[in-house]
Motif scaffolding. Structure first.
Motif, short mmCIF file in Angstrom:
data_model
loop_
_atom_site.label_atom_id
_atom_site.label_comp_id
_atom_site.label_asym_id
_atom_site.label_seq_id
_atom_site.Cartn_x
_atom_site.Cartn_y
_atom_site.Cartn_z
N GLU A 11 0.95 -1.19 -0.03
CA GLU A 11 0.04 0.19 0.04
C GLU A 11 0.74 1.35 0.07
N GLN A 12 2.03 1.29 -0.37
CA GLN A 12 3.17 2.29 -0.37
C GLN A 12 3.49 3.07 0.93
N HIS A 13 3.09 2.41 2.02
CA HIS A 13 3.37 3.16 3.19
C HIS A 13 4.43 2.22 4.40
N LYS A 14 5.24 1.50 3.77
CA LYS A 14 5.91 0.59 4.30
C LYS A 14 7.12 1.59 4.82
N VAL A 15 7.47 1.44 6.32
CA VAL A 15 8.67 1.99 6.92
C VAL A 15 9.77 1.06 7.06
N ARG A 16 11.00 1.78 7.30
CA ARG A 16 12.11 1.16 7.50
C ARG A 16 12.50 0.09 6.46
N SER A 17 12.49 -1.19 6.62
CA SER A 17 13.03 -2.22 5.86
C SER A 17 12.00 -2.86 5.29
N PRO A 18 12.38 -3.38 3.98
CA PRO A 18 11.31 -4.55 3.45
C PRO A 18 11.40 -5.86 3.61
N ASP A 19 11.32 -5.91 4.81
CA ASP A 19 11.86 -7.55 5.53
C ASP A 19 10.43 -8.31 6.15
N CYS A 20 9.46 -7.58 6.00
CA CYS A 20 7.91 -8.37 6.89
C CYS A 20 7.14 -8.05 6.03
N PHE A 21 6.10 -9.00 5.62
CA PHE A 21 5.27 -9.05 4.41
C PHE A 21 4.29 -9.90 4.94
N ASP A 22 2.92 -9.59 4.52
CA ASP A 22 1.80 -10.14 4.92
C ASP A 22 1.01 -10.74 3.75
N ILE A 23 0.73 -12.07 3.61
CA ILE A 23 -0.08 -12.73 2.47
C ILE A 23 -1.23 -13.38 3.06
N LEU A 24 -2.44 -13.29 2.42
CA LEU A 24 -3.64 -14.04 2.55
C LEU A 24 -3.60 -15.20 1.74
N VAL A 25 -3.75 -16.27 2.21
CA VAL A 25 -3.94 -17.58 1.32
C VAL A 25 -5.59 -18.18 1.54
N PRO A 26 -6.22 -17.90 0.61
CA PRO A 26 -7.51 -18.35 0.61
C PRO A 26 -7.83 -19.82 0.39
N LEU A 27 -8.63 -20.38 1.69
CA LEU A 27 -9.01 -21.62 1.65
C LEU A 27 -10.50 -21.93 0.92
N ARG A 28 -10.35 -23.23 0.70
CA ARG A 28 -11.69 -23.53 0.01
C ARG A 28 -12.48 -24.57 0.77
N LEU A 29 -13.69 -24.38 1.26
CA LEU A 29 -14.79 -25.33 1.82
C LEU A 29 -15.19 -26.27 0.99
N PRO A 30 -15.62 -27.58 1.55
CA PRO A 30 -16.27 -28.61 0.55
C PRO A 30 -17.33 -28.00 -0.32
N PRO A 31 -17.54 -28.34 -1.36
CA PRO A 31 -18.68 -27.82 -1.95
C PRO A 31 -19.99 -27.74 -1.69
N HIS A 32 -20.61 -28.42 -0.90
CA HIS A 32 -21.89 -28.34 -0.52
C HIS A 32 -21.96 -27.57 0.93
N LEU A 33 -21.07 -26.86 1.22
CA LEU A 33 -20.96 -26.01 2.37
C LEU A 33 -20.73 -24.78 2.30
#
Length: 605
Positions: free
Chosen positions: A260-282
């Motif tokens: 989002e272009q407002h990181k401070v100091r060092s680019p050494d930490c990142f956040d990643i969302l990993v979407p999961l998939r529920l069973p098809p009928h739920l």
């Protein structure tokens, strides 16, 4: 060249120098209409007495609310501009720029070497005087008694020489110490000029906060490649158990300040969302967890399209808990499954990436797993060790996700195990993109957020537990970003031009101070009807009940945080100077061979 022409040129040069020297003397005269600047004590007491702010007429005095802090009431000096800008909060109208009668900037007088030079000169004069006196005494004739008297006189005269040299050296050290401490806040003294405050903030941002676009771009690209390999392997292995288990959807979502272009100091930490998939009928059915957890928490019920049958029982036993007679998806069980699943898939990814980097996975109870990436070759030219938080997320549609909340209750209880948090990072990115299009090209809103985050981190180093932890929780990055969004939409975006950096930072600090005193800071997206229509919000967010981000903290804690926030802003130059030693500065990244070959720095993302 004749002697007369040479003398004419010297005379013209001397006249020009005299003219240049006379200009700063004229500019240094104080303006006739400049009022007295309030002292620091008056600013602190006024900030504590005020309960709100009058936003209209910012060029003069403030309204019945709090007085201006930092740069308020003083003309901009140096690079800060010559006048006050309009408020970015309440009150419309176009921003008022710098005054057309602004005086030319006067460079400060360089007196750093004055006291050492004066000390050396006086010491040399004393030594010369002593040498001349000794030679004069030695040249005269006299008996043994006269020689003994002269020796005693010479020995006595050495004492004033040593005393004078020591006094001059002590005066030099005191003058240098006073000069190094100048510009910071003093009790009962004059306020820090606006130009000096802006200069301190600009240097703080450039030296300690700003992230190189080149280094950040390389780091994000490498993180994307490694995470893509891991998610691909996890998805392939997750398809084997069958349709009645969780699996990975196969993609990932980049969130956080680094994207989002407002990181401070060092680019050494990142956040990643990993979407999961529920069973098809739920299908997930989120609702507010009133009385089960903190304000803003959700529980995720499950609805079976064909009704709960016997074949749904294995999934319910493995990933659900019973709450109020219904099965709810457990964030704790999903998080433990996600950690184990990634750990099993890491060996194949580690083998494929062994020539590029070393990867490892660490996990703490109740926290998302962290992927550690250590480059081991020149594939990553910046050689930065990176940590990537992989956050499992349940998709709700319209780019909304449920993520696990850190457990705050006792372990083993069913309440914290079933709590989820709502993640609207994609909506935040859309809003930031819209603000970038509407704001001036040289807008300072992200820079203000970076500087405020940096001041918060610096002030934390001087606090003690348990208030140190409460300071970070109350002034979290999400709370600061929420306050910035609210302030941006209250006034004209033209007022956020780079020229008015100090004024906008002051507005943000005072807005946060008011929110802390009132103990109210509403979530920006949940139940907010004032968001521009250009930023399309899902129906779920529009119909959700508003959430107060400060409801989990008591009044005395918020009052103390508000007091420390105002104190940090007033003493910002002093705090920055105090923590600007080399051990607090981030190390500069090594020069990139790709930059050296190209001869220029590529543009950042």
């Amino acid at each position: 060249m004749s002697r007369f022409s040479f003398m004419g040129q010297q005379s013209a040069t001397l006249t020009a120098h005299q003219t240049e020297l006379s200009v700063p003397l004229t500019l240094m005269q104080p303006a006739a209409d400049a009022g007295p600047r309030p002292s620091e004590e008056e600013a602190g007491s006024g900030a504590e007495r005020s309960g709100g702010r009058g936003r209209q007429g910012r060029g003069g005095a403030r309204g019945s609310g709090g007085p201006a802090l930092g740069a308020a009431g003083a003309a901009e000096e140096g690079a800060g501009g010559g006048g006050r800008s309009p408020p970015a909060g309440l009150g419309g109208g176009s921003p008022r720029g710098p005054s057309p009668r602004r005086a030319l900037p006067v460079p400060p007088l360089r007196v750093r070497g004055f006291w050492p030079l004066l000390t050396a000169l006086c010491t040399a004069l004393l030594c010369l005087y002593q040498a001349l006196r000794g030679s004069a005494a030695g040249g005269g004739a006299g008996g043994p008694e006269d020689a003994a008297a002269e020796a005693e006189e010479a020995a006595g005269s050495g004492v004033p020489l040593l005393k004078g040299s020591a006094l001059l050296l002590l005066g030099c050290l005191l003058a240098r110490c006073c000069g190094a401490a100048g510009g910071g806040p003093r009790r009962g003294g004059a306020r820090c000029p606006a130009g000096a405050r802006r200069g301190a903030l600009e240097r703080f941002h450039a030296r300690q906060l700003r992230v190189s676009p080149h280094v950040l771009g390389h780091s994000k690209a490498h993180v994307g490649r490694v995470v893509a390999e891991l998610v691909r392997a996890a998805k392939a292995q997750g398809l084997q158990p069958g349709p009645l288990a969780l699996s990975l959807r196969g993609d990932f979502v980049r969130i956080g300040s680094a994207y989002e272009q407002h990181k401070v100091r060092s680019p050494d930490c990142f956040d990643i969302l990993v979407p999961l998939r529920l069973p098809p009928h739920l299908e997930p059915q989120p609702r507010r967890a009133d009385g089960l957890g903190p304000c803003g928490a959700f529980v995720c019920g499950l609805r079976a399209r064909d009704g709960w049958t016997r074949r749904c029982r294995p999934f319910a036993e493995g990933f659900c808990v019973e709450l109020q007679g219904r099965s709810h998806l457990s964030s704790g069980l999903v998080l433990r499954w996600f950690q184990g699943h990634l750990q099993r898939c890491l060996s194949s990814v580690r083998y494929r990436l062994q020539e590029r980097c070393r990867v490892s996975l660490s996990a703490c109870p109740g926290q998302p797993p962290t992927l550690h990436i250590l480059p081991c070759s020149d594939y990553v030219c910046c050689h930065i060790s990176m940590a990537v938080r992989l956050i499992p997320a349940i998709p709700l549609g319209d780019a909304l996700y449920l993520t696990a909340l850190p457990p705050e209750g006792p372990r083993g209880s069913l309440g914290p195990e079933a709590l989820w948090g709502l993640n609207a990072s994609r909506q935040e990115q859309r809003l930031l993109g819209w603000l970038k299009e509407q704001a001036p090209a040289a807008s300072c809103h992200l820079k203000c957020l970076q500087i405020l985050k940096g001041l918060r981190d610096l002030r934390r180093q001087g606090l003690e537990e348990p208030f140190c932890s409460q300071w970070g929780r109350v002034l979290s990055s999400y709370a600061l970003k929420t306050a910035l969004f609210s302030l941006l939409l209250q006034g004209p975006l033209e007022a956020w031009d780079e020229r008015f950096l100090v004024e906008r930072l002051e507005d943000l600090v005072l807005y946060l101070r008011d929110c802390l005193r009132k103990q109210v800071l509403m979530d920006f997206f949940l139940g907010n009807t004032s968001i521009p229509e250009a930023v399309a919000l899902p129906r779920f967010l529009k119909e959700a009940a508003p959430v107060n981000l400060l409801s989990a903290f008591d009044g005395p804690t918020l009052d103390l945080v508000a007091f420390q926030l105002i104190s940090t802003w007033i003493q910002a130059p002093h705090i920055i100077r105090m923590y600007s030693s080399p051990r607090y500065l981030r190390p500069a990244p090594a020069p990139c061979r790709h930059m050296a070959e190209a001869g220029q720095e590529p543009p950042g993302e």
